[in-house]
Design a protein around this motif. Structure first.
Motif, PDB file in Angstrom:
ATOM      1  N   CYS A   1      -2.358   3.369  10.696  1.00 57.57           N
ATOM      2  CA  CYS A   1      -1.861   2.038  10.968  1.00 57.57           C
ATOM      3  C   CYS A   1      -0.557   1.633  10.201  1.00 57.57           C
ATOM      4  O   CYS A   1       0.173   0.675  10.667  1.00 57.57           O
ATOM      5  N   LEU A   2      -0.770   1.845   8.847  1.00 62.93           N
ATOM      6  CA  LEU A   2       0.441   1.581   7.893  1.00 62.93           C
ATOM      7  C   LEU A   2       1.786   2.301   8.505  1.00 62.93           C
ATOM      8  O   LEU A   2       2.768   1.681   8.587  1.00 62.93           O
ATOM      9  N   ALA A   3       1.645   3.664   8.827  1.00 62.33           N
ATOM     10  CA  ALA A   3       2.784   4.042   9.075  1.00 62.33           C
ATOM     11  C   ALA A   3       3.410   3.828  10.332  1.00 62.33           C
ATOM     12  O   ALA A   3       4.735   3.302  10.403  1.00 62.33           O
TER      13      ALA A   3
ATOM     14  N   LEU B   1       0.802   5.236  -0.960  1.00 57.39           N
ATOM     15  CA  LEU B   1      -0.097   5.925  -2.570  1.00 57.39           C
ATOM     16  C   LEU B   1      -1.176   4.799  -2.811  1.00 57.39           C
ATOM     17  O   LEU B   1      -2.427   5.048  -2.719  1.00 57.39           O
ATOM     18  N   ILE B   2      -0.812   3.642  -3.052  1.00 57.63           N
ATOM     19  CA  ILE B   2      -1.777   2.624  -3.616  1.00 57.63           C
ATOM     20  C   ILE B   2      -2.735   2.348  -2.521  1.00 57.63           C
ATOM     21  O   ILE B   2      -3.878   2.326  -2.910  1.00 57.63           O
ATOM     22  N   SER B   3      -2.374   2.137  -1.377  1.00 58.97           N
ATOM     23  CA  SER B   3      -3.278   1.832  -0.320  1.00 58.97           C
ATOM     24  C   SER B   3      -4.351   2.819  -0.106  1.00 58.97           C
ATOM     25  O   SER B   3      -5.542   2.822   0.142  1.00 58.97           O
ATOM     26  N   ASN B   4      -3.873   4.047  -0.127  1.00 56.89           N
ATOM     27  CA  ASN B   4      -4.851   5.364  -0.018  1.00 56.89           C
ATOM     28  C   ASN B   4      -5.770   5.728  -0.938  1.00 56.89           C
ATOM     29  O   ASN B   4      -6.765   6.277  -0.643  1.00 56.89           O
TER      30      ASN B   4
ATOM     31  N   PRO C   1     -10.855  -0.814 -14.948  1.00 64.39           N
ATOM     32  CA  PRO C   1     -10.084  -1.956 -14.977  1.00 64.39           C
ATOM     33  C   PRO C   1      -9.195  -2.518 -13.751  1.00 64.39           C
ATOM     34  O   PRO C   1      -8.825  -1.752 -13.013  1.00 64.39           O
ATOM     35  N   THR C   2      -9.142  -4.013 -13.775  1.00 65.61           N
ATOM     36  CA  THR C   2      -8.609  -4.323 -12.500  1.00 65.61           C
ATOM     37  C   THR C   2      -7.182  -5.130 -12.874  1.00 65.61           C
ATOM     38  O   THR C   2      -6.480  -5.628 -12.193  1.00 65.61           O
ATOM     39  N   VAL C   3      -7.120  -5.284 -14.347  1.00 67.10           N
ATOM     40  CA  VAL C   3      -5.731  -5.778 -14.768  1.00 67.10           C
ATOM     41  C   VAL C   3      -5.070  -4.869 -15.848  1.00 67.10           C
ATOM     42  O   VAL C   3      -5.751  -4.533 -16.738  1.00 67.10           O
TER      43      VAL C   3
ATOM     44  N   ARG D   1       0.946  -9.626 -10.511  1.00 67.04           N
ATOM     45  CA  ARG D   1       0.587  -8.373  -9.903  1.00 67.04           C
ATOM     46  C   ARG D   1      -0.730  -8.479  -9.174  1.00 67.04           C
ATOM     47  O   ARG D   1      -1.136  -7.041  -8.710  1.00 67.04           O
ATOM     48  N   LEU D   2      -1.198  -9.301  -8.822  1.00 63.69           N
ATOM     49  CA  LEU D   2      -2.316  -9.580  -7.674  1.00 63.69           C
ATOM     50  C   LEU D   2      -2.261  -8.702  -6.463  1.00 63.69           C
ATOM     51  O   LEU D   2      -1.134  -8.727  -5.980  1.00 63.69           O
ATOM     52  N   CYS D   3      -3.022  -7.874  -6.312  1.00 62.17           N
ATOM     53  CA  CYS D   3      -3.072  -6.876  -5.097  1.00 62.17           C
ATOM     54  C   CYS D   3      -2.336  -7.745  -3.955  1.00 62.17           C
ATOM     55  O   CYS D   3      -2.745  -8.652  -3.625  1.00 62.17           O
ATOM     56  N   LEU D   4      -1.328  -6.886  -3.258  1.00 61.89           N
ATOM     57  CA  LEU D   4      -0.750  -7.326  -2.069  1.00 61.89           C
ATOM     58  C   LEU D   4      -1.609  -6.847  -0.649  1.00 61.89           C
ATOM     59  O   LEU D   4      -1.185  -7.224   0.330  1.00 61.89           O
ATOM     60  N   GLY D   5      -2.285  -6.006  -0.968  1.00 61.87           N
ATOM     61  CA  GLY D   5      -3.082  -5.468   0.055  1.00 61.87           C
ATOM     62  C   GLY D   5      -4.523  -5.812   0.389  1.00 61.87           C
ATOM     63  O   GLY D   5      -5.248  -5.518   0.984  1.00 61.87           O
ATOM     64  N   ALA D   6      -4.903  -6.905  -0.523  1.00 58.13           N
ATOM     65  CA  ALA D   6      -6.460  -7.298  -0.301  1.00 58.13           C
ATOM     66  C   ALA D   6      -6.930  -7.723   0.937  1.00 58.13           C
ATOM     67  O   ALA D   6      -7.842  -7.442   1.605  1.00 58.13           O
TER      68      ALA D   6
HETATM   69  C1  HEM Z   1     -10.207  -2.301  -1.404  1.00 59.37           C
HETATM   70  C2  HEM Z   1      -9.159  -2.140  -1.787  1.00 59.37           C
HETATM   71  C3  HEM Z   1      -8.214  -2.146  -2.857  1.00 59.37           C
HETATM   72  C4  HEM Z   1      -8.364  -2.533  -4.129  1.00 59.37           C
HETATM   73  C5  HEM Z   1      -9.939  -2.881  -4.704  1.00 59.37           C
HETATM   74  C6  HEM Z   1      -7.241  -2.910  -4.747  1.00 59.37           C
HETATM   75  C7  HEM Z   1      -6.985  -3.556  -6.059  1.00 59.37           C
HETATM   76  C8  HEM Z   1      -5.873  -3.524  -6.746  1.00 59.37           C
HETATM   77  C9  HEM Z   1      -5.541  -3.935  -8.096  1.00 59.37           C
HETATM   78  C10 HEM Z   1      -6.788  -4.087  -9.053  1.00 59.37           C
HETATM   79  C11 HEM Z   1      -4.344  -4.073  -8.580  1.00 59.37           C
HETATM   80  C12 HEM Z   1      -3.599  -4.410  -9.783  1.00 59.37           C
HETATM   81  C13 HEM Z   1      -3.291  -5.766  -9.810  1.00 59.37           C
HETATM   82  C14 HEM Z   1      -3.099  -6.176 -11.576  1.00 59.37           C
HETATM   83  O1  HEM Z   1      -2.913  -5.307 -12.113  1.00 59.37           O
HETATM   84  O2  HEM Z   1      -3.404  -7.364 -11.677  1.00 59.37           O
HETATM   85  C15 HEM Z   1      -3.599  -4.096  -7.087  1.00 59.37           C
HETATM   86  C16 HEM Z   1      -2.268  -4.010  -7.027  1.00 59.37           C
HETATM   87  C17 HEM Z   1      -1.610  -3.503  -6.031  1.00 59.37           C
HETATM   88  N1  HEM Z   1      -2.090  -3.417  -4.618  1.00 59.37           N
HETATM   89 FE1  HEM Z   1      -4.179  -3.155  -4.246  1.00 59.37          FE
HETATM   90  N2  HEM Z   1      -6.128  -2.705  -3.737  1.00 59.37           N
HETATM   91  C18 HEM Z   1      -6.664  -2.518  -2.671  1.00 59.37           C
HETATM   92  C19 HEM Z   1      -6.040  -2.177  -1.653  1.00 59.37           C
HETATM   93  C20 HEM Z   1      -4.492  -2.215  -1.379  1.00 59.37           C
HETATM   94  C21 HEM Z   1      -3.892  -1.750  -0.136  1.00 59.37           C
HETATM   95  C22 HEM Z   1      -4.574  -1.650   1.306  1.00 59.37           C
HETATM   96  C23 HEM Z   1      -2.593  -1.842  -0.246  1.00 59.37           C
HETATM   97  C24 HEM Z   1      -1.410  -1.991   0.754  1.00 59.37           C
HETATM   98  C25 HEM Z   1      -1.353  -1.654   1.885  1.00 59.37           C
HETATM   99  C26 HEM Z   1      -2.425  -2.492  -1.735  1.00 59.37           C
HETATM  100  C27 HEM Z   1      -1.344  -2.568  -2.364  1.00 59.37           C
HETATM  101  C28 HEM Z   1      -1.144  -2.976  -3.638  1.00 59.37           C
HETATM  102  C29 HEM Z   1       0.252  -3.284  -4.473  1.00 59.37           C
HETATM  103  C30 HEM Z   1       1.748  -3.190  -3.697  1.00 59.37           C
HETATM  104  C31 HEM Z   1      -0.269  -3.579  -5.744  1.00 59.37           C
HETATM  105  C32 HEM Z   1       0.994  -3.851  -6.850  1.00 59.37           C
HETATM  106  C33 HEM Z   1       1.191  -5.417  -6.631  1.00 59.37           C
HETATM  107  C34 HEM Z   1       2.453  -5.321  -7.461  1.00 59.37           C
HETATM  108  O3  HEM Z   1       2.578  -4.846  -8.840  1.00 59.37           O
HETATM  109  O4  HEM Z   1       3.131  -6.583  -7.438  1.00 59.37           O
HETATM  110  N3  HEM Z   1      -3.725  -2.651  -2.325  1.00 59.37           N
HETATM  111  N4  HEM Z   1      -4.491  -3.607  -6.414  1.00 59.37           N
END
Ligand code: HEM
Length: 481
Positions: free
Chosen positions: A180-182, A280-283, A353-355, A421-426
């Motif tokens: 999907c992403l690719a 990387l992050i999403s996978n 940790p989530t932050v 830095r809230l997750c962008l893929g949520a």
């Molecule tokens: C259940 C799945 C996921 C969880 C639990 C999750 C959780 C997180 C957490 C905890 C952070 C760090 C936030 C912080 O430090 O305050 C984060 C950042 C990030 N996530 Fe996710 N994530 C998920 C899926 C995804 C997906 C599918 C993508 C992309 C398609 C993604 C892209 C990112 C990116 C790009 C960041 C960095 C944002 C920034 O630095 O501005 N995440 N995620």
């Protein structure tokens, strides 16, 4: 002879004194105020081995539990060669997330992300890539450009799985996600190129959150090689398309177009590094959480039943309207119980940790001073707080009834981090999990009872995450479970 002996005695004594001094300094770091309590363990190694012991994915690690009992919700330690502050205080976690901007990660991970990546380069470039990404991964982007493909890809993988009698939930989710992403990012790719990219990923899953030594034979070394190869493939694809005048795809068009006029010119290298981070992050996150969610569902017959009811209703509605079989945005929005299940799974499996931030200026937390340069790890213990969540260890999706299911962040729910830095893929991750569950309920299925979900920072499935699936669709079969 005596003189030589005395000389060596003095040398050895000096070395011992120096070592003791270094160990003392390591154990008692200096600060302008009072450091949070805690221990720094052995020099360099710190308390990494204890911290990295795997644990039940739905339980907080023993390491953190023991420290809380001894020191309270804020303590110091040393992990991966870095000085660390761990907090389980939700107020402080939110505050740090809001006021600190630099992502906190060990060197191995920072190196994987690349030194020039737009996420860490400057506040401006970070803000800009966030806004570009939101166009694709925000709810509007998902609604218009993603849900249909996601449904189709998921359905295809499940049909193949059904023919084979089953599939591995995490592996299949990973393939669906990559496809999907690719496709969204790179457009249609030649099958050979897509295959090469998938091969590179094999080196990623188990190794990135480690010590940072890049020595031949180590996991970090293999990851760096895989990264090089991936970047090469992605770059070649972009250059080839540019040279032949082919369309680069929507994502790159927006990236280049937007950045050229906005926050300065973006190079192909930067763009490629940026999408690499995404992969990387999403996978690393979504397939794991998704497989853990399937496991939680499979263990709870009542949840199974309620989900089956919800998805049968959607399937039936589609048949009655005689519309094409694609999942629509309205269907997704009507999956109230499914979204309650996803929220509950996110709550329960957020035992890491989530932050994560590097403290950018000295921070006063009550009586304690957190020095600049230290790595901050904020745990979402609030998810397990009995005052917020009745019987918090129980998997109970019904507790989300009447709650705002679209919110990805609140004072009591923080699986996707917070602040800048809230997750962008949520939203993407939630949609993908819902689409997976939806298509799974076309079949009679079960997960192997012996499946275990552990966590060592990342969720792990030591015995795999096999789903047994029958070819028979369940839509017209009202016998239930
Ligand atoms: C259940 C799945 C996921 C969880 C639990 C999750 C959780 C997180 C957490 C905890 C952070 C760090 C936030 C912080 O430090 O305050 C984060 C950042 C990030 N996530 Fe996710 N994530 C998920 C899926 C995804 C997906 C599918 C993508 C992309 C398609 C993604 C892209 C990112 C990116 C790009 C960041 C960095 C944002 C920034 O630095 O501005 N995440 N995620």
């Amino acid at each position: 002879m005596v003189e030589v002996y005395e000389f060596w005695t003095v040398i050895v004594s000096l070395i011992v004194v120096k070592l003791c001094h270094l160990i003392y300094k390591w154990r008692n770091p200096t600060t302008n105020g009072k450091l949070p309590p805690g221990s720094m363990g052995f020099p360099i190694i710190g308390e990494t081995f204890e911290f990295m012991k795997s644990h039940d994915a739905c339980q907080f690690p023993e390491f953190v539990k023991k420290k809380i009992i001894r020191y309270g919700p804020l303590f110091r330690t040393s992990l991966f060669g870095a000085k660390i502050i761990i907090s389980t205080d939700i107020g402080l976690n939110m505050e740090i997330a809001k006021t600190n901007h630099i992502p906190g990660m060990p060197k191995s991970l920072a190196r994987l992300f690349g030194e020039n990546n737009l996420f860490v380069q400057s506040k401006e470039s970070h803000k800009h890539v966030r806004s570009v990404t939101t166009q694709f991964l925000g709810s509007q982007g998902l609604k218009l450009g993603m849900i249909r493909d996601m449904d189709l890809v998921t359905r295809t993988h499940m049909e193949i799985g059904a023919r084979n009698g089953g599939f591995d939930a995490k592996e299949t989710a990973s393939r669906i996600l990559m496809e999907c992403l690719a496709k969204r990012v790179m457009g249609e790719m030649e099958p050979e190129v897509a295959k090469e990219l998938t091969k590179c990923w094999i080196h990623f899953p188990k190794g990135w959150f480690r010590f940072s030594w890049n020595i031949p034979g180590t996991g970090v070394y293999r990851m760096m090689k895989a990264r090089e190869q991936m970047m090469k493939i992605l770059k070649e694809t972009v250059f080839k398309r540019r040279a032949s005048g082919e369309d680069l795809g929507e994502f790159f068009n927006v990236m280049f177009g937007d950045m050229e006029g906005g926050a300065g010119k973006i190079s192909v290298e930067e763009a490629v590094e940026y999408i690499f981070i995404f992969f990387l992050i999403s996978n690393e996150s979504t397939p794991n959480v998704l497989a853990a969610t399937v496991k939680l569902i499979s263990e709870n017959p009542k949840v199974m039943q309620e989900l089956k009811r919800e998805h049968d209703r959607i399937f039936r509605g589609r048949n009655e309207k005689e519309t094409e079989a694609d999942l629509t945005w309205e269907d997704y929005k009507s999956m109230t119980f499914t979204q309650m299940v996803i929220n509950e799974s996110l709550r329960l499996t957020s035992t890491a940790p989530t932050v994560l931030r590097i403290i950018d200026h000295e921070f006063q937390a009550g009586d304690y001073t957190i020095p600049a340069g230290w790595l901050f790890m904020g745990y979402p213990n609030v998810h397990y707080n009995a005052e917020m969540y009745d019987d918090p260890l129980a998997f109970n999706p019904w507790r989300w009834k009447e709650k705002d299911l679209t919110a990805i962040l609140s004072k009591t729910f923080i699986p996707f981090g917070a602040g800048s830095r809230l997750c962008l893929g949520a939203d993407f991750a939630k949609l993908m999990t819902a689409t997976f569950i939806h298509n799974l309920f076309r079949y009679r299925w079960s997960m192997k009872t012996e499946t275990t979900v552990l966590r060592r920072i990342i969720l792990m499935f030591p015995g795999g995450s096999d789903i047994q699936i029958s070819g028979e669709t369940e839509m017209d079969n009202s016998s239930g479970y």
